[in-house]
Write an enzyme that holds these catalytic residues in place. Structure first.
Site, PDB file in Angstrom:
ATOM      1  N   THR A 143       7.383   2.658   4.132  1.00 29.96           N
ATOM      2  CA  THR A 143       8.342   1.988   3.248  1.00 29.96           C
ATOM      3  C   THR A 143       7.878   2.056   1.799  1.00 29.96           C
ATOM      4  OG1 THR A 143       8.926   0.490   5.049  1.00 29.96           O
ATOM      5  CG2 THR A 143       9.623  -0.149   2.844  1.00 29.96           C
ATOM      6  N   CYS A 144       6.605   1.866   1.561  1.00 24.76           N
ATOM      7  CA  CYS A 144       6.071   1.946   0.196  1.00 24.76           C
ATOM      8  C   CYS A 144       6.248   3.355  -0.352  1.00 24.76           C
ATOM      9  CB  CYS A 144       4.599   1.551   0.169  1.00 24.76           C
ATOM     10  SG  CYS A 144       4.299  -0.130   0.739  1.00 24.76           S
ATOM     11  N   ALA A 145       5.938   4.339   0.459  1.00 27.70           N
ATOM     12  CA  ALA A 145       6.096   5.732   0.042  1.00 27.70           C
ATOM     13  C   ALA A 145       7.562   6.038  -0.255  1.00 27.70           C
ATOM     14  CB  ALA A 145       5.553   6.665   1.123  1.00 27.70           C
TER      15      ALA A 145
ATOM     16  N   THR B 151       1.919   3.399   3.438  1.00 24.13           N
ATOM     17  CA  THR B 151       2.859   2.974   4.479  1.00 24.13           C
ATOM     18  C   THR B 151       4.195   3.655   4.190  1.00 24.13           C
ATOM     19  OG1 THR B 151       3.637   1.019   3.284  1.00 24.13           O
ATOM     20  CG2 THR B 151       1.717   0.720   4.739  1.00 24.13           C
TER      21      THR B 151
ATOM     22  N   SER C  81       0.835  -1.199   0.000  1.00 26.57           N
ATOM     23  CA  SER C  81       0.000   0.000   0.000  1.00 26.57           C
ATOM     24  C   SER C  81       0.867   1.246   0.000  1.00 26.57           C
ATOM     25  CB  SER C  81      -0.915   0.033   1.229  1.00 26.57           C
ATOM     26  OG  SER C  81      -1.625   1.257   1.275  1.00 26.57           O
TER      27      SER C  81
END
Length: 165
Positions: free
Chosen positions: A59-61, A57, A54
């Site tokens: 780390t994803c961003a 979050t 997603s």
């Protein structure tokens, strides 16, 4: 099935990533303008498939920001950020962050991309979402690099992925 972790706790995925040297499977993913994009839409460009659970979050961003920065200097290369987030959330995130060098695509309709590429999480609190994966394709759609991050909370190896481009 591949075994990965979420904060050190084991979780499984539906299968294994595509093999290096294989032809990438076609896909139908929804863009932020609600159009459907397929692999053929990107033919002739090298692709970095930045896949994650997603965009909401940290780390994803971080991975979206990092690939946006790194790929902007490369010719004939696109970053496809793929998750099961709704296209509206993906668009909101990139707009708020000022990210212009990535293409957000959603697998929200049926999750077929995650199943076809062997990366859908099957158990644990994130079951049904995508694991954190980077796949690099050459301009003909041939798989040149794959990485499934061992623990979902960790960032991918950006340098290794970009080195094959």
């Amino acid at each position: 099935m591949a075994q990965i972790a979420l904060k050190g706790n084991p979780v499984q995925t539906v299968g294994n990533l595509p093999e290096i040297g294989s032809q990438a499977k076609d896909f139908a993913l929804v863009a932020t303008d609600l159009s459907v994009k397929t692999l053929a839409d990107f033919k002739g460009s090298q692709l970095v498939l930045n896949i994650f659970p997603s965009v909401d979050t940290s780390t994803c961003a971080a991975s979206v920001r990092k690939f946006n920065e790194k790929v902007s200097a490369l010719e004939n290369t696109k970053v496809l950020c793929i998750s099961r987030d709704l296209p509206f959330a993906q668009n909101r995130f990139c707009g708020a962050e000022g990210l212009e060098n990535v293409v957000n695509l959603s697998d929200f309709k049926d999750g077929s991309f995650g199943k076809d590429y062997g990366l859908t999480i099957v158990d644990g609190p994130l079951a049904g979402l995508h694991s954190r994966v980077v796949i690099v394709l050459d301009a003909n759609g041939v798989v040149k690099y794959t990485e499934q991050v061992a623990d979902i909370v960790d960032e991918p190896n950006y340098e290794a992925a970009l080195a094959v481009l």
